[in-house]
Design a protein around this motif. Structure first.
Motif, PDB file in Angstrom:
ATOM      1  N   SER A  29       0.841  -1.192   0.000  1.00 19.35           N
ATOM      2  CA  SER A  29       0.000   0.000   0.000  1.00 19.35           C
ATOM      3  C   SER A  29       0.883   1.252   0.000  1.00 19.35           C
ATOM      4  O   SER A  29       2.074   1.187   0.335  1.00 19.35           O
ATOM      5  N   GLN A  30       0.285   2.364  -0.329  1.00 14.63           N
ATOM      6  CA  GLN A  30       1.013   3.632  -0.334  1.00 14.63           C
ATOM      7  C   GLN A  30       1.533   3.927   1.074  1.00 14.63           C
ATOM      8  O   GLN A  30       2.690   4.319   1.254  1.00 14.63           O
ATOM      9  N   ARG A  31       0.688   3.704   2.071  1.00 11.32           N
ATOM     10  CA  ARG A  31       1.081   3.958   3.457  1.00 11.32           C
ATOM     11  C   ARG A  31       2.263   3.081   3.871  1.00 11.32           C
ATOM     12  O   ARG A  31       3.221   3.546   4.499  1.00 11.32           O
ATOM     13  N   MET A  32       2.224   1.798   3.516  1.00 14.10           N
ATOM     14  CA  MET A  32       3.287   0.882   3.917  1.00 14.10           C
ATOM     15  C   MET A  32       4.584   1.175   3.167  1.00 14.10           C
ATOM     16  O   MET A  32       5.666   1.088   3.750  1.00 14.10           O
ATOM     17  N   LEU A  33       4.493   1.539   1.901  1.00 13.88           N
ATOM     18  CA  LEU A  33       5.701   1.886   1.153  1.00 13.88           C
ATOM     19  C   LEU A  33       6.349   3.134   1.746  1.00 13.88           C
ATOM     20  O   LEU A  33       7.563   3.172   1.964  1.00 13.88           O
ATOM     21  N   THR A  34       5.548   4.142   2.048  1.00 16.89           N
ATOM     22  CA  THR A  34       6.068   5.365   2.647  1.00 16.89           C
ATOM     23  C   THR A  34       6.747   5.059   3.976  1.00 16.89           C
ATOM     24  O   THR A  34       7.861   5.519   4.243  1.00 16.89           O
ATOM     25  N   ARG A  35       6.095   4.271   4.803  1.00 13.63           N
ATOM     26  CA  ARG A  35       6.648   3.904   6.123  1.00 13.63           C
ATOM     27  C   ARG A  35       7.947   3.114   5.981  1.00 13.63           C
ATOM     28  O   ARG A  35       8.934   3.368   6.666  1.00 13.63           O
ATOM     29  N   THR A  36       7.952   2.145   5.077  1.00 12.94           N
ATOM     30  CA  THR A  36       9.132   1.303   4.864  1.00 12.94           C
ATOM     31  C   THR A  36      10.307   2.130   4.361  1.00 12.94           C
ATOM     32  O   THR A  36      11.435   1.982   4.849  1.00 12.94           O
ATOM     33  N   LEU A  37      10.049   3.004   3.395  1.00 13.94           N
ATOM     34  CA  LEU A  37      11.118   3.856   2.874  1.00 13.94           C
ATOM     35  C   LEU A  37      11.691   4.746   3.974  1.00 13.94           C
ATOM     36  O   LEU A  37      12.907   4.902   4.094  1.00 13.94           O
ATOM     37  N   HIS A  38      10.828   5.301   4.797  1.00 15.26           N
ATOM     38  CA  HIS A  38      11.285   6.155   5.891  1.00 15.26           C
ATOM     39  C   HIS A  38      12.166   5.363   6.866  1.00 15.26           C
ATOM     40  O   HIS A  38      13.234   5.841   7.271  1.00 15.26           O
ATOM     41  N   ALA A  83      17.548   5.070  -3.481  1.00 20.89           N
ATOM     42  CA  ALA A  83      18.624   4.181  -3.922  1.00 20.89           C
ATOM     43  C   ALA A  83      19.203   3.455  -2.705  1.00 20.89           C
ATOM     44  O   ALA A  83      19.056   3.914  -1.563  1.00 20.89           O
ATOM     45  N   LEU A  84      19.863   2.335  -2.975  1.00 15.14           N
ATOM     46  CA  LEU A  84      20.543   1.632  -1.896  1.00 15.14           C
ATOM     47  C   LEU A  84      21.768   2.426  -1.452  1.00 15.14           C
ATOM     48  O   LEU A  84      22.549   2.889  -2.282  1.00 15.14           O
ATOM     49  N   ALA A  85      21.922   2.577  -0.161  1.00 20.24           N
ATOM     50  CA  ALA A  85      23.130   3.156   0.420  1.00 20.24           C
ATOM     51  C   ALA A  85      24.152   2.022   0.521  1.00 20.24           C
ATOM     52  O   ALA A  85      23.797   0.841   0.366  1.00 20.24           O
ATOM     53  N   PRO A  86      25.410   2.326   0.765  1.00 19.09           N
ATOM     54  CA  PRO A  86      26.411   1.252   0.909  1.00 19.09           C
ATOM     55  C   PRO A  86      25.996   0.170   1.914  1.00 19.09           C
ATOM     56  O   PRO A  86      26.155  -1.024   1.649  1.00 19.09           O
ATOM     57  N   LEU A  87      25.408   0.568   3.015  1.00 16.00           N
ATOM     58  CA  LEU A  87      24.945  -0.402   4.015  1.00 16.00           C
ATOM     59  C   LEU A  87      23.854  -1.305   3.436  1.00 16.00           C
ATOM     60  O   LEU A  87      23.839  -2.512   3.669  1.00 16.00           O
ATOM     61  N   GLY A  88      22.966  -0.735   2.646  1.00 14.08           N
ATOM     62  CA  GLY A  88      21.897  -1.502   2.005  1.00 14.08           C
ATOM     63  C   GLY A  88      22.415  -2.438   0.931  1.00 14.08           C
ATOM     64  O   GLY A  88      21.893  -3.541   0.748  1.00 14.08           O
ATOM     65  N   ARG A  89      23.467  -2.013   0.213  1.00 15.61           N
ATOM     66  CA  ARG A  89      24.053  -2.899  -0.798  1.00 15.61           C
ATOM     67  C   ARG A  89      24.645  -4.142  -0.141  1.00 15.61           C
ATOM     68  O   ARG A  89      24.594  -5.231  -0.699  1.00 15.61           O
ATOM     69  N   LEU A 140      13.855   2.525   6.335  1.00 16.46           N
ATOM     70  CA  LEU A 140      15.108   2.103   5.710  1.00 16.46           C
ATOM     71  C   LEU A 140      16.077   3.280   5.582  1.00 16.46           C
ATOM     72  O   LEU A 140      17.289   3.121   5.761  1.00 16.46           O
ATOM     73  N   GLN A 141      15.536   4.451   5.312  1.00 18.49           N
ATOM     74  CA  GLN A 141      16.376   5.649   5.242  1.00 18.49           C
ATOM     75  C   GLN A 141      16.904   6.003   6.630  1.00 18.49           C
ATOM     76  O   GLN A 141      18.079   6.335   6.795  1.00 18.49           O
ATOM     77  N   GLU A 142      16.058   5.890   7.630  1.00 16.19           N
ATOM     78  CA  GLU A 142      16.447   6.176   9.013  1.00 16.19           C
ATOM     79  C   GLU A 142      17.608   5.293   9.469  1.00 16.19           C
ATOM     80  O   GLU A 142      18.487   5.732  10.206  1.00 16.19           O
ATOM     81  N   ASP A 143      17.628   4.050   8.999  1.00 12.48           N
ATOM     82  CA  ASP A 143      18.679   3.099   9.368  1.00 12.48           C
ATOM     83  C   ASP A 143      19.899   3.174   8.452  1.00 12.48           C
ATOM     84  O   ASP A 143      20.851   2.432   8.628  1.00 12.48           O
ATOM     85  N   GLY A 144      19.864   4.043   7.458  1.00  8.06           N
ATOM     86  CA  GLY A 144      21.013   4.208   6.569  1.00  8.06           C
ATOM     87  C   GLY A 144      21.133   3.141   5.498  1.00  8.06           C
ATOM     88  O   GLY A 144      22.182   2.976   4.888  1.00  8.06           O
TER      89      GLY A 144
END
Length: 138
Positions: free
Chosen positions: A65-74, A97-103, A76-80
């Motif tokens: 859902s739009q709400r879940m995607l927004t929450r998930t992106l936030h 985009a994936l950050a180095p930690l996400g890669r 994942l960004q918060e955790d770097g």
């Protein structure tokens, strides 16, 4: 000073948690909850090939859902794990985009998704057999 007094209390005596200080376990569980949830794993996997806009992410992750995607992106960004780049254009453009930690997490997540896909039929059969056994007992 006694030698044992300087050693931190470990989370467990044996097993995979034996080398983790007990005071780190709550945070580690939070991280595992975050990176192990279905939406986070799918976002990390979808971003592997490069930056995507919000609507492209939504199209590539069926059922989110739009709400879940927004929450998930936030989160994942918060955790770097991902980056968010806003471009000063009209109309505004934002890419994730994936950050180095996400890669670094991507390969682990990809293997987990591949495993689930490879064993889909087998797991479904086990669930069906278990459900049939459980309903006979009732």
């Amino acid at each position: 000073m006694h030698e044992d007094a300087a050693k931190p209390e470990m989370a467990a005596v044996a097993g995979p948690c034996a080398n983790i200080p007990a005071d780190h376990m709550a945070f580690i569980r939070q991280v595992l909850d975050r990176v192990g949830d279905k939406w986070s794993t799918l976002v990390v996997t979808v971003l592997k090939d490069g930056p995507l806009r919000y609507t492209d992410l939504q199209r590539q992750i069926p059922g989110i859902s739009q709400r879940m995607l927004t929450r998930t992106l936030h989160q994942l960004q918060e955790d770097g794990l991902i980056t968010r780049t806003a471009y000063a254009e009209v109309p505004p453009r934002v890419e994730y985009a994936l950050a180095p930690l996400g890669r670094g997490l991507h390969e682990i997540v990809r293997q987990l998704i591949d495993w689930a896909a490879d064993h889909h039929d087998e797991i479904r059969a086990h669930r069906a057999a278990n459900a049939a056994t459980t309903s006979r007992r009732s």
